[in-house]
Design a protein around this motif. Sequence first.
Motif, PDB file in Angstrom:
ATOM      1  N   TRP A 127      36.917  60.125  31.627  1.00 23.55           N
ATOM      2  CA  TRP A 127      36.436  58.766  31.870  1.00 23.55           C
ATOM      3  C   TRP A 127      37.476  57.955  32.621  1.00 23.55           C
ATOM      4  CZ3 TRP A 127      31.743  57.199  32.054  1.00 23.55           C
ATOM      5  CH2 TRP A 127      30.767  57.725  31.205  1.00 23.55           C
ATOM      6  N   LYS A 128      38.755  58.307  32.475  1.00 20.78           N
ATOM      7  CA  LYS A 128      39.821  57.589  33.159  1.00 20.78           C
ATOM      8  C   LYS A 128      39.732  57.777  34.670  1.00 20.78           C
ATOM      9  CE  LYS A 128      41.694  56.619  29.126  1.00 20.78           C
ATOM     10  NZ  LYS A 128      41.677  55.255  28.558  1.00 20.78           N
ATOM     11  N   LEU A 129      38.999  58.802  35.114  1.00 18.42           N
ATOM     12  CA  LEU A 129      38.874  59.072  36.540  1.00 18.42           C
ATOM     13  C   LEU A 129      37.768  58.249  37.194  1.00 18.42           C
ATOM     14  CD1 LEU A 129      39.126  62.978  36.497  1.00 18.42           C
ATOM     15  CD2 LEU A 129      40.984  61.327  36.791  1.00 18.42           C
ATOM     16  N   VAL A 130      36.943  57.605  36.386  1.00 22.53           N
ATOM     17  CA  VAL A 130      35.781  56.894  36.921  1.00 22.53           C
ATOM     18  C   VAL A 130      36.208  55.519  37.435  1.00 22.53           C
ATOM     19  CG1 VAL A 130      33.498  55.956  36.433  1.00 22.53           C
ATOM     20  CG2 VAL A 130      34.230  58.114  35.368  1.00 22.53           C
ATOM     21  N   VAL A 131      35.777  55.202  38.643  1.00 16.26           N
ATOM     22  CA  VAL A 131      35.938  53.864  39.205  1.00 16.26           C
ATOM     23  C   VAL A 131      34.580  53.178  39.104  1.00 16.26           C
ATOM     24  CG1 VAL A 131      36.445  52.534  41.282  1.00 16.26           C
ATOM     25  CG2 VAL A 131      37.773  54.595  40.763  1.00 16.26           C
ATOM     26  N   PHE A 132      34.501  52.122  38.296  1.00 12.89           N
ATOM     27  CA  PHE A 132      33.242  51.400  38.099  1.00 12.89           C
ATOM     28  C   PHE A 132      33.123  50.290  39.141  1.00 12.89           C
ATOM     29  CE2 PHE A 132      33.888  53.372  34.008  1.00 12.89           C
ATOM     30  CZ  PHE A 132      32.602  53.714  33.602  1.00 12.89           C
ATOM     31  N   SER A 133      31.914  50.079  39.634  1.00 19.62           N
ATOM     32  CA  SER A 133      31.706  49.061  40.670  1.00 19.62           C
ATOM     33  C   SER A 133      30.402  48.312  40.410  1.00 19.62           C
ATOM     34  CB  SER A 133      31.653  49.713  42.054  1.00 19.62           C
ATOM     35  OG  SER A 133      30.449  50.453  42.208  1.00 19.62           O
ATOM     36  N   ASP A 134      30.304  47.141  41.020  1.00 17.46           N
ATOM     37  CA  ASP A 134      29.082  46.352  40.878  1.00 17.46           C
ATOM     38  C   ASP A 134      29.190  45.115  41.773  1.00 17.46           C
ATOM     39  OD1 ASP A 134      26.569  45.744  39.968  1.00 17.46           O
ATOM     40  OD2 ASP A 134      27.243  44.803  38.116  1.00 17.46           O
ATOM     41  N   LYS A 165      29.819  19.164  35.966  1.00 14.11           N
ATOM     42  CA  LYS A 165      29.221  18.942  37.272  1.00 14.11           C
ATOM     43  C   LYS A 165      30.289  18.518  38.269  1.00 14.11           C
ATOM     44  CE  LYS A 165      25.438  16.407  39.481  1.00 14.11           C
ATOM     45  NZ  LYS A 165      24.379  15.399  39.287  1.00 14.11           N
ATOM     46  N   VAL A 166      30.151  18.971  39.488  1.00 23.61           N
ATOM     47  CA  VAL A 166      31.104  18.588  40.528  1.00 23.61           C
ATOM     48  C   VAL A 166      30.406  17.709  41.555  1.00 23.61           C
ATOM     49  CG1 VAL A 166      32.491  20.653  40.235  1.00 23.61           C
ATOM     50  CG2 VAL A 166      30.606  20.683  41.850  1.00 23.61           C
ATOM     51  N   GLN A 167      31.221  16.911  42.274  1.00 25.70           N
ATOM     52  CA  GLN A 167      30.678  15.999  43.263  1.00 25.70           C
ATOM     53  C   GLN A 167      30.115  16.781  44.441  1.00 25.70           C
ATOM     54  OE1 GLN A 167      31.063  12.600  42.870  1.00 25.70           O
ATOM     55  NE2 GLN A 167      30.016  12.024  44.759  1.00 25.70           N
ATOM     56  N   GLY A 168      28.903  16.460  44.821  1.00 26.05           N
ATOM     57  CA  GLY A 168      28.347  16.989  46.065  1.00 26.05           C
ATOM     58  C   GLY A 168      27.756  18.332  46.009  1.00 26.05           C
ATOM     59  N   GLY A 169      27.600  18.890  44.970  1.00 28.69           N
ATOM     60  CA  GLY A 169      26.842  20.057  45.218  1.00 28.69           C
ATOM     61  C   GLY A 169      26.859  21.209  44.329  1.00 28.69           C
ATOM     62  N   GLY A 170      26.157  22.232  44.859  1.00 27.73           N
ATOM     63  CA  GLY A 170      26.025  23.497  44.194  1.00 27.73           C
ATOM     64  C   GLY A 170      26.358  24.595  45.161  1.00 27.73           C
ATOM     65  N   GLY A 171      25.676  25.690  45.022  1.00 30.77           N
ATOM     66  CA  GLY A 171      25.952  26.839  45.864  1.00 30.77           C
ATOM     67  C   GLY A 171      26.447  27.996  45.038  1.00 30.77           C
ATOM     68  N   SER A 172      26.594  29.129  45.698  1.00 34.11           N
ATOM     69  CA  SER A 172      27.004  30.332  44.987  1.00 34.11           C
ATOM     70  C   SER A 172      27.717  31.276  45.937  1.00 34.11           C
ATOM     71  CB  SER A 172      25.794  31.032  44.357  1.00 34.11           C
ATOM     72  OG  SER A 172      24.892  31.463  45.366  1.00 34.11           O
ATOM     73  N   ILE A 173      28.386  32.248  45.362  1.00 37.05           N
ATOM     74  CA  ILE A 173      29.077  33.296  46.114  1.00 37.05           C
ATOM     75  C   ILE A 173      28.704  34.644  45.501  1.00 37.05           C
ATOM     76  CG2 ILE A 173      31.327  34.350  46.575  1.00 37.05           C
ATOM     77  CD1 ILE A 173      32.516  31.646  46.874  1.00 37.05           C
ATOM     78  N   MET A 174      28.405  35.608  46.348  1.00 40.37           N
ATOM     79  CA  MET A 174      28.151  36.975  45.901  1.00 40.37           C
ATOM     80  C   MET A 174      29.385  37.807  46.216  1.00 40.37           C
ATOM     81  SD  MET A 174      25.943  39.040  44.500  1.00 40.37           S
ATOM     82  CE  MET A 174      24.305  38.347  44.738  1.00 40.37           C
ATOM     83  N   VAL A 175      29.838  38.574  45.208  1.00 41.24           N
ATOM     84  CA  VAL A 175      31.035  39.389  45.399  1.00 41.24           C
ATOM     85  C   VAL A 175      30.774  40.825  44.964  1.00 41.24           C
ATOM     86  CG1 VAL A 175      32.589  37.421  45.068  1.00 41.24           C
ATOM     87  CG2 VAL A 175      31.986  38.866  43.114  1.00 41.24           C
ATOM     88  N   TRP A 176      31.548  41.720  45.527  1.00 39.48           N
ATOM     89  CA  TRP A 176      31.591  43.121  45.093  1.00 39.48           C
ATOM     90  C   TRP A 176      32.979  43.370  44.523  1.00 39.48           C
ATOM     91  CZ3 TRP A 176      34.952  47.067  46.115  1.00 39.48           C
ATOM     92  CH2 TRP A 176      34.571  48.370  45.750  1.00 39.48           C
ATOM     93  N   GLY A 177      33.040  44.124  43.427  1.00 40.12           N
ATOM     94  CA  GLY A 177      34.330  44.446  42.843  1.00 40.12           C
ATOM     95  C   GLY A 177      34.297  45.813  42.192  1.00 40.12           C
ATOM     96  N   CYS A 178      35.463  46.341  41.909  1.00 48.35           N
ATOM     97  CA  CYS A 178      35.560  47.621  41.213  1.00 48.35           C
ATOM     98  C   CYS A 178      36.779  47.588  40.299  1.00 48.35           C
ATOM     99  CB  CYS A 178      35.639  48.790  42.180  1.00 48.35           C
ATOM    100  SG  CYS A 178      37.124  48.824  43.207  1.00 48.35           S
ATOM    101  N   ILE A 179      36.777  48.447  39.297  1.00 55.52           N
ATOM    102  CA  ILE A 179      37.897  48.555  38.371  1.00 55.52           C
ATOM    103  C   ILE A 179      38.266  50.022  38.211  1.00 55.52           C
ATOM    104  CG2 ILE A 179      37.373  46.449  37.081  1.00 55.52           C
ATOM    105  CD1 ILE A 179      36.068  48.189  34.930  1.00 55.52           C
TER     106      ILE A 179
END
Length: 324
Positions: A127-134, A165-179
């Motif tokens: 299992w230590k050899l597995v790189v998990f991603s999402d 709440k923050v001034q002026g807005g919303g929005g979002s960011i999509m990211v890819w990562g691995c461990i």
Amino acid sequence: MVHLSCAKRAKILELRHTPSGKPRSISEIAHITGHCRETVRLALQRVGETGTLHYDKPHPGRPRHFTPRDLNHCKLVLARGEAQNATEAQHLACPDRSARTVRRRLSEAGLPGRVRREKPYLSPLNWKLVVFSDESKFNLFGSDGRQWVRRRVGEEFLDRNVKKKVQGGGGSIMVWGCITANGVGRLHRINGIMDAKKYCAILEQSLLGTLHDHHLSPSAIIFQQDNDRKHTSKLAQHWFEDHHITVLPWPSSSPDMNIIEHVWGELKRRVHARNPLPRNREELWTALQEEWYGLSPSFIQSLYDSLPRRVKALKDAKGSHTPY
């Protein structure tokens, strides 16, 4: 004609006679029993010709020594994993029969010999050899609409009950990562819609970059990804083949086993606890990077250490939900 048991032949013969003495028609009997008219007709004809319900012709040749009980025993030892092939099944279940006979009978029963497929073997150490991603989406505060909370009267302004709440807005960011078992890998910001080509570019830059950072060889790791169409595309498959990376087969809808889900949860808690909060997407991206690379290797290691328990829990739950 459909082969009928003695009990079914007896039923047809019984239905032929009525209390009034007038025999039922073949059509009536066929309607009651569910058999076709020809089957009913031939059954009555053969009973009349032979005078018995047991009119099956004897099979030519000598009787088989390999009995149905022998076959069931062979199937059982194969299903239990006690035998890996027909030869081992013959030794365990019916040593007085030949291996050739066992192979032939198993093939007749729908169990022909097939080449065993190769899949990565994952022991607790492997299992230590597995790189998990999402991939994961992170929202600015104020972008998720109305939020509900359970509170008592007079507690509406406690910190835990207030929607930040923050001034002026919303929005979002999509990211890819691995461990990796050594710690987090690279975090990659996804701009626009990700297709198979963009996914391969992320792998080229951030997955290979992660392996370089942790001094890991591509051929020495096992890569985990879900079954998103971009991940399983022909383009992605060719990329993995070209880089000699083994991909871990992954069942659909199995978040309980992907430990990176806990990393995303921890990352979101850390970002939401920052003071001041990120006010726009660029500040959110900066906060995500700072918190991501601040995750301790011991936290990641604890998730890897939980994998044998997760596998056992999933097996005990027969593939259903687990406490993880």
